[in-house]
Design an enzyme around this catalytic site. Structure first.
Site, short mmCIF file in Angstrom:
data_model
loop_
_atom_site.label_atom_id
_atom_site.label_comp_id
_atom_site.label_asym_id
_atom_site.label_seq_id
_atom_site.Cartn_x
_atom_site.Cartn_y
_atom_site.Cartn_z
N TYR A 126 36.50 44.66 21.58
CA TYR A 126 35.34 43.85 21.23
C TYR A 126 35.01 43.91 19.74
CZ TYR A 126 34.36 43.32 26.20
OH TYR A 126 34.43 43.01 27.53
N LYS A 128 42.40 55.04 29.82
CA LYS A 128 43.79 54.72 30.22
C LYS A 128 44.72 55.42 29.22
CE LYS A 128 46.62 52.20 32.81
NZ LYS A 128 46.73 52.25 34.27
N ASP A 146 41.93 52.45 36.43
CA ASP A 146 42.30 51.75 37.67
C ASP A 146 41.95 52.60 38.90
OD1 ASP A 146 44.20 53.25 36.37
OD2 ASP A 146 45.92 52.09 37.02
N ASP A 168 32.52 47.24 30.45
CA ASP A 168 32.09 45.89 30.80
C ASP A 168 32.50 45.57 32.23
OD1 ASP A 168 31.14 43.35 30.60
OD2 ASP A 168 32.59 42.64 29.13
#
Ligand code: ATP
Length: 339
Positions: free
Chosen positions: A127, A174, A207, A231
């Protein structure tokens, strides 16, 4: 004593409708403030201004506290998101989004006892808005993660957890794939965790986190994560407890705080008078608590919970047929009954 000043940004879409209802509920709780109404979103775009006009940003900076409705970001070229612009300009680095099971709401998670808070980094990551097109058939975006940014976010999350008597902080990442960026985020998380030995600190890959949020949401307490994962995961969490019409949030910086719901401007229902104002009301309650107005926040909070539990006057998004005004009046009635 002069009244406390608060910046109000009604925004666009359903923003003005839900802001109106929220301010009336705050007033009925005896909360007094001088509201300074500022423009952003479609009304600003219509005047040829950016969605987040510089005068609005400067006024919020000067006032220090804002309650904000949603603002539409047109998709595509040339439009910077009003929210991203505001968060970057005022360095509102932490986005705090609580998710709590609410009484009376039906759905696949109604028997779960969910009470978690997401602390999302708000100014970095993909972002940061660094995108370019080195070739007509290729576009690239830069993911920016910094040590100071990761450190202060983690510290905010641990401090908040300590103040609220929470016990467990989980970093979501991640880092198995993005070893440098997410690796740095995780590294700073554990450095900060060492200063809070009373708190259980662990981490989870994003995930797997999504899967566990759906299968065992009650095991999460405070979740701290980067901008993009935050988000997505916070919308998922909103879905666990009744949807976007109920999900509140706060954008926190060193000197400024902007309170706003998680949802967008909901153009599909704007102007129909059927939007659910609860998410903005809950965001306003976070603002009241931030300002030390705990009793007024509790008065409103209890009334909203009773309305949801009774389930007689609910807006369409949570299974009822009430208009925004009918729902607001029911909250006001419950407040009056308990005073
Ligand atoms: P953004 O990208 O700006 O966050 P969005 O495209 O994700 O916005 P929203 O505007 O949040 O979408 O709306 C998603 C769906 O949820 C729409 O169908 C909308 O009507 C519904 N919705 C969102 N907020 C509310 C609300 N307060 N009351 C009722 N329905 C809502």
């Amino acid at each position: 004593m002069s009244k406390r000043r608060i910046a109000i940004i009604p925004g666009d879409g359903i923003g003005p409708e839900i802001m109106d209802a929220t301010l009336q509920i705050l007033g009925a709780a005896g909360f007094e403030a001088e509201y300074i109404t500022l423009e952003a979103g479609q009304p600003a775009l219509d005047r040829g201004q950016p969605a987040m006009p510089p005068e609005t940003v400067e006024a919020i900076r000067e006032i220090g506290i804002a309650l904000k409705g949603p603002t539409t970001t047109p998709v595509g070229k040339g439009h910077t998101s009003a929210n991203v612009a505001l968060r970057k300009a005022l360095d509102l680095f932490a986005n705090v989004r609580p998710t709590r099971s609410l009484p009376g709401l039906k759905g696949p998670f109604e028997d779960k006892n969910i009470d978690l808070i997401i602390v999302r980094e708000n100014t970095e990551d993909l972002y940061a808005g660094i995108e370019f097109q080195p070739h007509p058939d290729m576009a690239q975006a830069v993911k920016v993660i910094t040590r100071p940014g990761s450190n202060r976010l983690s510290r905010y999350a641990f401090e908040m957890a300590r103040k609220q008597g929470r016990k467990h902080v989980t970093a979501v990442h991640k880092a198995n794939i993005m070893k440098l960026t997410d690796g740095m985020f995780l590294d700073e998380f554990y450095k900060v965790a060492a200063d809070y030995p009373e708190m259980e600190a662990d981490d989870i890959i994003v995930d797997n986190c999504c899967m566990q949020l759906v299968t065992r949401p009650e095991k999460f307490d405070v979740v701290v994560t980067e901008n993009l994962y935050g988000d997505i995961v916070s919308d998922l969490c909103a879905g666990l407890v009744g949807g976007l019409g109920l999900a509140a949030g706060a954008n926190i910086g060193e000197k400024t705080a902007v309170f706003e719901s998680v949802h967008g401007s909901a153009p599909d229902i704007a102007g129909k008078g059927i939007a659910n104002p609860t998410a903005l009301v809950f965001s306003a309650l976070m603002m009241l608590r931030h300002l030390g107005e705990r009793e007024k926040a509790d008065l409103i909070g209890r009334a909203v919970l009773r309305v949801l539990k009774e389930g007689k006057v609910l807006t369409g998004d949570i299974g009822g047929t009430a208009t925004t005004v009918q729902y607001r009046d029911e909250v006001l009635r419950q407040m009056a009954a308990s005073q």
